[in-house]
Design a protein around this motif. Structure first.
Motif, PDB file in Angstrom:
ATOM      1  N   PHE A   1      15.283  21.617  53.318  1.00 43.20           N
ATOM      2  CA  PHE A   1      16.714  21.843  53.533  1.00 43.20           C
ATOM      3  C   PHE A   1      16.951  23.345  53.602  1.00 43.20           C
ATOM      4  O   PHE A   1      16.067  24.153  53.278  1.00 43.20           O
ATOM      5  N   SER A   2      18.140  23.747  54.021  1.00 45.20           N
ATOM      6  CA  SER A   2      18.476  25.161  54.104  1.00 45.20           C
ATOM      7  C   SER A   2      19.847  25.394  53.481  1.00 45.20           C
ATOM      8  O   SER A   2      20.662  24.469  53.382  1.00 45.20           O
ATOM      9  N   LEU A   3      20.086  26.628  53.058  1.00 47.04           N
ATOM     10  CA  LEU A   3      21.362  27.043  52.477  1.00 47.04           C
ATOM     11  C   LEU A   3      21.860  28.233  53.269  1.00 47.04           C
ATOM     12  O   LEU A   3      21.177  29.258  53.375  1.00 47.04           O
ATOM     13  N   GLU A   4      23.043  28.101  53.840  1.00 48.50           N
ATOM     14  CA  GLU A   4      23.611  29.167  54.660  1.00 48.50           C
ATOM     15  C   GLU A   4      24.351  30.183  53.793  1.00 48.50           C
ATOM     16  O   GLU A   4      24.769  29.887  52.670  1.00 48.50           O
ATOM     17  N   ALA A   5      24.539  31.382  54.318  1.00 46.26           N
ATOM     18  CA  ALA A   5      25.300  32.403  53.613  1.00 46.26           C
ATOM     19  C   ALA A   5      26.739  31.937  53.433  1.00 46.26           C
ATOM     20  O   ALA A   5      27.375  31.459  54.371  1.00 46.26           O
ATOM     21  N   GLY A   6      27.256  32.049  52.204  1.00 47.02           N
ATOM     22  CA  GLY A   6      28.624  31.665  51.911  1.00 47.02           C
ATOM     23  C   GLY A   6      28.861  30.178  51.797  1.00 47.02           C
ATOM     24  O   GLY A   6      29.995  29.727  51.633  1.00 47.02           O
ATOM     25  N   GLU A   7      27.791  29.378  51.836  1.00 44.00           N
ATOM     26  CA  GLU A   7      27.910  27.925  51.820  1.00 44.00           C
ATOM     27  C   GLU A   7      27.669  27.369  50.416  1.00 44.00           C
ATOM     28  O   GLU A   7      26.900  27.924  49.633  1.00 44.00           O
ATOM     29  N   THR A   8      28.350  26.265  50.109  1.00 44.64           N
ATOM     30  CA  THR A   8      28.045  25.492  48.913  1.00 44.64           C
ATOM     31  C   THR A   8      27.405  24.186  49.341  1.00 44.64           C
ATOM     32  O   THR A   8      28.029  23.375  50.032  1.00 44.64           O
ATOM     33  N   LEU A   9      26.153  24.024  48.951  1.00 44.45           N
ATOM     34  CA  LEU A   9      25.379  22.834  49.310  1.00 44.45           C
ATOM     35  C   LEU A   9      25.231  21.954  48.087  1.00 44.45           C
ATOM     36  O   LEU A   9      24.739  22.399  47.044  1.00 44.45           O
ATOM     37  N   GLY A  10      25.667  20.706  48.190  1.00 43.19           N
ATOM     38  CA  GLY A  10      25.520  19.772  47.092  1.00 43.19           C
ATOM     39  C   GLY A  10      24.218  19.019  47.189  1.00 43.19           C
ATOM     40  O   GLY A  10      23.783  18.646  48.274  1.00 43.19           O
ATOM     41  N   MET A  11      23.571  18.802  46.037  1.00 46.35           N
ATOM     42  CA  MET A  11      22.378  17.961  45.979  1.00 46.35           C
ATOM     43  C   MET A  11      22.658  16.848  44.980  1.00 46.35           C
ATOM     44  O   MET A  11      22.875  17.113  43.793  1.00 46.35           O
ATOM     45  N   VAL A  12      22.702  15.612  45.464  1.00 43.26           N
ATOM     46  CA  VAL A  12      23.120  14.492  44.630  1.00 43.26           C
ATOM     47  C   VAL A  12      22.024  13.431  44.555  1.00 43.26           C
ATOM     48  O   VAL A  12      21.134  13.370  45.402  1.00 43.26           O
ATOM     49  N   GLY A  13      22.132  12.596  43.551  1.00 43.53           N
ATOM     50  CA  GLY A  13      21.173  11.518  43.341  1.00 43.53           C
ATOM     51  C   GLY A  13      21.163  11.155  41.878  1.00 43.53           C
ATOM     52  O   GLY A  13      21.619  11.931  41.026  1.00 43.53           O
ATOM     53  N   GLU A  14      20.640   9.988  41.565  1.00 41.48           N
ATOM     54  CA  GLU A  14      20.607   9.542  40.173  1.00 41.48           C
ATOM     55  C   GLU A  14      19.575  10.336  39.380  1.00 41.48           C
ATOM     56  O   GLU A  14      18.780  11.102  39.938  1.00 41.48           O
ATOM     57  N   SER A  15      19.589  10.177  38.067  1.00 42.69           N
ATOM     58  CA  SER A  15      18.621  10.855  37.208  1.00 42.69           C
ATOM     59  C   SER A  15      17.200  10.480  37.619  1.00 42.69           C
ATOM     60  O   SER A  15      16.908   9.316  37.884  1.00 42.69           O
ATOM     61  N   GLY A  16      16.321  11.480  37.681  1.00 41.76           N
ATOM     62  CA  GLY A  16      14.939  11.243  38.070  1.00 41.76           C
ATOM     63  C   GLY A  16      14.693  11.297  39.559  1.00 41.76           C
ATOM     64  O   GLY A  16      13.576  11.034  40.017  1.00 41.76           O
ATOM     65  N   SER A  17      15.708  11.667  40.337  1.00 38.46           N
ATOM     66  CA  SER A  17      15.547  11.697  41.792  1.00 38.46           C
ATOM     67  C   SER A  17      14.896  12.984  42.294  1.00 38.46           C
ATOM     68  O   SER A  17      14.594  13.092  43.485  1.00 38.46           O
ATOM     69  N   GLY A  18      14.689  13.966  41.411  1.00 42.78           N
ATOM     70  CA  GLY A  18      14.011  15.198  41.805  1.00 42.78           C
ATOM     71  C   GLY A  18      14.914  16.399  41.966  1.00 42.78           C
ATOM     72  O   GLY A  18      14.457  17.477  42.360  1.00 42.78           O
ATOM     73  N   LYS A  19      16.201  16.267  41.634  1.00 37.86           N
ATOM     74  CA  LYS A  19      17.153  17.358  41.833  1.00 37.86           C
ATOM     75  C   LYS A  19      16.814  18.580  40.980  1.00 37.86           C
ATOM     76  O   LYS A  19      16.662  19.692  41.495  1.00 37.86           O
ATOM     77  N   SER A  20      16.703  18.377  39.683  1.00 39.06           N
ATOM     78  CA  SER A  20      16.444  19.500  38.777  1.00 39.06           C
ATOM     79  C   SER A  20      15.064  20.095  38.991  1.00 39.06           C
ATOM     80  O   SER A  20      14.878  21.318  38.858  1.00 39.06           O
ATOM     81  N   GLN A  21      14.067  19.258  39.321  1.00 36.75           N
ATOM     82  CA  GLN A  21      12.731  19.794  39.580  1.00 36.75           C
ATOM     83  C   GLN A  21      12.723  20.674  40.818  1.00 36.75           C
ATOM     84  O   GLN A  21      11.963  21.638  40.901  1.00 36.75           O
ATOM     85  N   THR A  22      13.580  20.356  41.783  1.00 30.98           N
ATOM     86  CA  THR A  22      13.732  21.218  42.956  1.00 30.98           C
ATOM     87  C   THR A  22      14.262  22.582  42.540  1.00 30.98           C
ATOM     88  O   THR A  22      13.745  23.626  42.973  1.00 30.98           O
ATOM     89  N   ALA A  23      15.290  22.586  41.693  1.00 30.96           N
ATOM     90  CA  ALA A  23      15.860  23.845  41.216  1.00 30.96           C
ATOM     91  C   ALA A  23      14.831  24.659  40.445  1.00 30.96           C
ATOM     92  O   ALA A  23      14.700  25.877  40.640  1.00 30.96           O
ATOM     93  N   MET A  24      14.077  23.995  39.572  1.00 30.56           N
ATOM     94  CA  MET A  24      13.071  24.699  38.774  1.00 30.56           C
ATOM     95  C   MET A  24      11.959  25.269  39.653  1.00 30.56           C
ATOM     96  O   MET A  24      11.433  26.351  39.392  1.00 30.56           O
ATOM     97  N   ALA A  25      11.611  24.543  40.709  1.00 28.89           N
ATOM     98  CA  ALA A  25      10.583  25.034  41.626  1.00 28.89           C
ATOM     99  C   ALA A  25      11.063  26.275  42.365  1.00 28.89           C
ATOM    100  O   ALA A  25      10.317  27.247  42.540  1.00 28.89           O
ATOM    101  N   ILE A  26      12.319  26.266  42.809  1.00 27.84           N
ATOM    102  CA  ILE A  26      12.879  27.425  43.507  1.00 27.84           C
ATOM    103  C   ILE A  26      12.862  28.645  42.594  1.00 27.84           C
ATOM    104  O   ILE A  26      12.530  29.759  43.012  1.00 27.84           O
TER     105      ILE A  26
END
Length: 276
Positions: free
Chosen positions: A30-55
């Motif tokens: 996925f990509s994040l544009e300048a000035g953009e708010t990108l939501g990442m949604v999904g139930e617990s265990g879907s990989g959201k927080s691990q994505t943040a930690m990896a970044i």
């Protein structure tokens, strides 16, 4: 216009001492544009927080990461620790769902806000303190000049989260990652924090990756949405389109799981009353 952040086929695998490997994130792009708010949604265990930690380079030692995370053409996954620390302090910041994760209980709020200003911005102790007080005032902490000398345990949960936001934004990064920033708060404070984040991000022209399971927050803040399921992105779309015409059955399920103020029984009762 080139995105400010690009995640390209990111994989996160955990290797436990005993047991099978766990693939927490799989081929995520996925990509994040300048000035953009990108939501990442999904139930617990879907990989959201691990994505943040990896970044952010904050995964534990038993994690194996592959793919690419590019900021300004630089692959963050290939940076050494010193270079990554510099970039994290100056360009990318994170707010966690539990502010006590981000705030050191043994250091005053002043110490925790002034240290990045002295390290990354080269400010004197006096100037850093003045800027830290301003940061607390910007997140609406009352009597900031007095409270800055307090410890995290002396703040309420909502005030700790505001202080964590101030700490993340004090060096004026270009990207904020907000990982479930309202989960540990009561409903009233949640609304205040969401409004605060939206105001600060828009006012500074920043980009934000907002990780949440709350579709209401996504509807109010986000320009685009990535829907995660079992470590994969199953749908990506503009927020308005996703809410109007969801394309994936899992997205439909998430939207249908939203709490409703009126249940079907209430609607039936109301209808019966109207008929009378």
């Amino acid at each position: 216009m080139k995105p400010i952040l690009e995640v390209d086929r990111l994989n996160v695998r955990f290797l436990p001492r005993n047991g099978m490997p766990v693939d927490a994130v799989q081929a995520l792009s996925f990509s994040l544009e300048a000035g953009e708010t990108l939501g990442m949604v999904g139930e617990s265990g879907s990989g959201k927080s691990q994505t943040a930690m990896a970044i952010m380079g904050l995964l534990p030692s038993n994690a194996r990461v592959s793919g690419a995370v590019r900021y300004g053409g630089t692959d963050l996954l290939k940076l050494d620790r010193r270079s990554l620390n510099r970039l994290r302090g100056e360009r990318i910041a994170i707010v966690f769902q539990d502010p006590m994760t981000a705030l050191n209980p043994f250091l005053t709020i002043e110490r925790q806000l002034t240290e990045p200003l002295q390290t990354h911005r080269g400010l004197s102790r006096r100037d850093a303190r003045r800027r830290a007080i301003e940061a607390l005032e910007q997140v609406h902490i009352p009597d900031a000049a007095r409270r800055i000398g307090m410890y995290p345990h002396e703040f309420s949960g909502g005030m700790r989260q505001r202080a964590a936001i101030a700490m993340a934004l004090v060096t004026e990064p270009r990207i904020l990652i907000a990982d479930e920033p309202t989960t540990a708060l009561d409903v009233t404070v949640q609304a205040q924090i969401v409004d605060l984040l939206g105001t600060l991000i828009r006012g500074r022209g920043m980009s934000m990756l907002l990780i949440t399971h709350d579709m209401g927050i996504v509807a109010g803040l986000c320009d685009r949405v990535v829907v995660m399921c079992a470590g994969r992105a199953v749908e990506q779309a503009d927020a308005a389109r996703l809410f109007a015409v969801p394309a994936h059955p899992y997205t439909v399920g998430l939207l249908n799981a939203r709490p409703r103020l009126r249940s079907r029984m209430q609607e039936t009762i109301a209808g019966g009353c109207d008929e009378r």
